[in-house]
Scaffold this active site. Structure first.
Site, PDB file in Angstrom:
ATOM      1  N   THR A  38       0.907  -1.270  -0.073  1.00 56.75           N
ATOM      2  CA  THR A  38      -0.031   0.054   0.065  1.00 56.75           C
ATOM      3  C   THR A  38       0.879   1.341   0.026  1.00 56.75           C
ATOM      4  O   THR A  38       0.133   2.392  -0.330  1.00 56.75           O
ATOM      5  CB  THR A  38      -0.784   0.200   1.367  1.00 56.75           C
ATOM      6  OG1 THR A  38      -0.204  -0.105   2.555  1.00 56.75           O
ATOM      7  CG2 THR A  38      -1.855  -1.244   1.246  1.00 56.75           C
ATOM      8  N   ASN A 144     -11.653 -19.411  14.541  1.00 53.61           N
ATOM      9  CA  ASN A 144     -10.808 -18.894  15.707  1.00 53.61           C
ATOM     10  C   ASN A 144     -11.610 -17.833  16.353  1.00 53.61           C
ATOM     11  O   ASN A 144     -12.264 -16.807  15.680  1.00 53.61           O
ATOM     12  CB  ASN A 144      -9.572 -18.340  15.110  1.00 53.61           C
ATOM     13  CG  ASN A 144      -8.245 -18.330  15.977  1.00 53.61           C
ATOM     14  OD1 ASN A 144      -8.450 -18.846  17.038  1.00 53.61           O
ATOM     15  ND2 ASN A 144      -7.251 -17.553  15.916  1.00 53.61           N
ATOM     16  N   TYR A 150     -11.812 -12.413   9.881  1.00 55.48           N
ATOM     17  CA  TYR A 150     -10.820 -12.943   9.292  1.00 55.48           C
ATOM     18  C   TYR A 150     -10.960 -14.472   8.755  1.00 55.48           C
ATOM     19  O   TYR A 150     -10.790 -14.562   7.524  1.00 55.48           O
ATOM     20  CB  TYR A 150      -9.505 -12.851  10.286  1.00 55.48           C
ATOM     21  CG  TYR A 150      -8.382 -13.474   9.723  1.00 55.48           C
ATOM     22  CD1 TYR A 150      -7.318 -12.556   8.826  1.00 55.48           C
ATOM     23  CD2 TYR A 150      -7.680 -14.734  10.145  1.00 55.48           C
ATOM     24  CE1 TYR A 150      -6.031 -13.118   8.387  1.00 55.48           C
ATOM     25  CE2 TYR A 150      -6.544 -15.097   9.473  1.00 55.48           C
ATOM     26  CZ  TYR A 150      -5.665 -14.208   8.925  1.00 55.48           C
ATOM     27  OH  TYR A 150      -4.532 -14.591   8.391  1.00 55.48           O
ATOM     28  N   LYS A 154     -10.846 -16.056   4.959  1.00 54.37           N
ATOM     29  CA  LYS A 154      -9.867 -16.860   4.595  1.00 54.37           C
ATOM     30  C   LYS A 154     -10.554 -18.259   4.282  1.00 54.37           C
ATOM     31  O   LYS A 154     -10.026 -18.977   3.311  1.00 54.37           O
ATOM     32  CB  LYS A 154      -8.997 -17.254   5.675  1.00 54.37           C
ATOM     33  CG  LYS A 154      -8.013 -16.089   5.999  1.00 54.37           C
ATOM     34  CD  LYS A 154      -7.117 -15.674   4.864  1.00 54.37           C
ATOM     35  CE  LYS A 154      -6.213 -14.473   5.241  1.00 54.37           C
ATOM     36  NZ  LYS A 154      -5.292 -14.312   4.190  1.00 54.37           N
ATOM     37  N   THR A 233      -5.640 -27.512  -1.083  1.00 54.62           N
ATOM     38  CA  THR A 233      -5.071 -26.590  -0.059  1.00 54.62           C
ATOM     39  C   THR A 233      -3.803 -27.170   0.607  1.00 54.62           C
ATOM     40  O   THR A 233      -4.184 -28.417   1.106  1.00 54.62           O
ATOM     41  CB  THR A 233      -6.359 -26.316   0.889  1.00 54.62           C
ATOM     42  OG1 THR A 233      -7.253 -25.635   0.257  1.00 54.62           O
ATOM     43  CG2 THR A 233      -5.786 -25.579   2.140  1.00 54.62           C
TER      44      THR A 233
END
Ligand code: NAP
Length: 243
Positions: A38, A144, A150, A154, A233
């Site tokens: 960024t 989590n 988050y 994900k 994955t």
């Protein structure tokens, strides 16, 4: 020994942590790497490195993504590899989570990869060649506490990986996902020793991961040797997800 002819890779979040290591490893292996972050200041960490081309782009902004791809086209014609690595977290339990915390994490971690992948994919489809690698997290499969935003972003990347792999396999494009466990970067540096010990207790290999553990897997996934692997994955977590 893996050998690579010169190719072009875009690595988001290429200025720090895991993304910086991915950029370095690919650059050392003959890739032209467009490292994205960024701020120009953040990109100073990779500015003078051979084969790395820093570019300032906020992946949560569609216009900024367009500018990034224009840069890639003008310099290299197309991209062979896209690593959607940039990510942020804004942790809070769901009852206290503000819409802004939800939206910002989704915009960077999931919407960014969607827009950038779509942009880069058109030429990959035309060229019948491409490797896309998404950096997810074990939070995306296991969830989590305090990371609903988050973990959802994900988990979304995992599902996107499988869906896209099914869509573009016939175009010789592979799409895979890496789910790191706890890796030593700025993102995890704020964790207290007690929290870190809690994770270590759950990790069979009894140590945290290093950015290079992820970088080496990315290199393999970019190689000819990985050309028959898609929609997968890979957990790089010292065995933490086994518990
Ligand atoms: P990090 O050290 O915090 O670095 C994050 C990188 O992403 C920086 O280069 C940052 O650039 C960039 N970034 C953030 N927001 C961006 C945006 N809007 N547009 C473009 N670039 C942006 O993170 P990390 O630990 O290396 O993590 C990398 C990836 O692995 C993330 O997706 C993370 O979720 C995932 N992951 C990490 C761990 C871990 O234990 N570290 C575990 C599982 C998954 P600036 O410098 O400009 O901010």
């Amino acid at each position: 020994m893996l050998n690579f002819s010169t190719k072009t890779a875009i690595v988001t979040g290429g200025s720090r942590g895991i993304g910086k290591e991915i950029s370095l490893i690919l650059a050392q292996n003959n890739f032209n790497v467009v490292a994205v972050a960024t701020s120009e200041k953040s990109l100073d960490s990779v500015r003078d490195i051979k084969n790395i081309h820093p570019f300032c782009c906020d992946i949560s902004d569609e216009k900024s993504i367009e500018e990034l791809y224009e840069f890639v086209i003008s310099k290299f014609g197309h991209a062979d590899v896209l690593v959607n690595n940039a990510g942020i977290h804004m942790d809070n339990i769901l009852l206290r989570m503000k819409s802004e915390e939800w939206n910002q994490v989704m915009n960077v971690n999931l919407n960014g990869p969607f827009h950038l992948t779509k942009t880069v994919l058109k030429d990959m489809v035309k060229n019948k060649n491409g490797r896309i690698i998404n950096i997810s997290s074990i939070s995306g499969t296991d969830g989590n506490k305090g990371q609903g935003n988050y973990a959802a972003s994900k988990g979304g990347l995992l599902a996107l990986t499988k869906s896209l792999a099914k869509e573009v396999g016939r175009r010789n494009i592979t799409v895979n996902c890496i789910a790191p466990g706890l890796i030593e970067t700025d993102m995890t540096s704020h964790l207290s020793d007690t929290v870190k010990q809690g994770y270590l207790d759950r990790i069979p290999l009894k140590k945290l991961g290093k950015p290079k553990d992820i970088g080496q897997m990315i290199l393999f996934l970019c190689s000819d040797e990985a050309s028959y692997i898609t929609g997968q994955t890979f957990y790089i977590d010292g065995g933490m997800s086994l518990n």
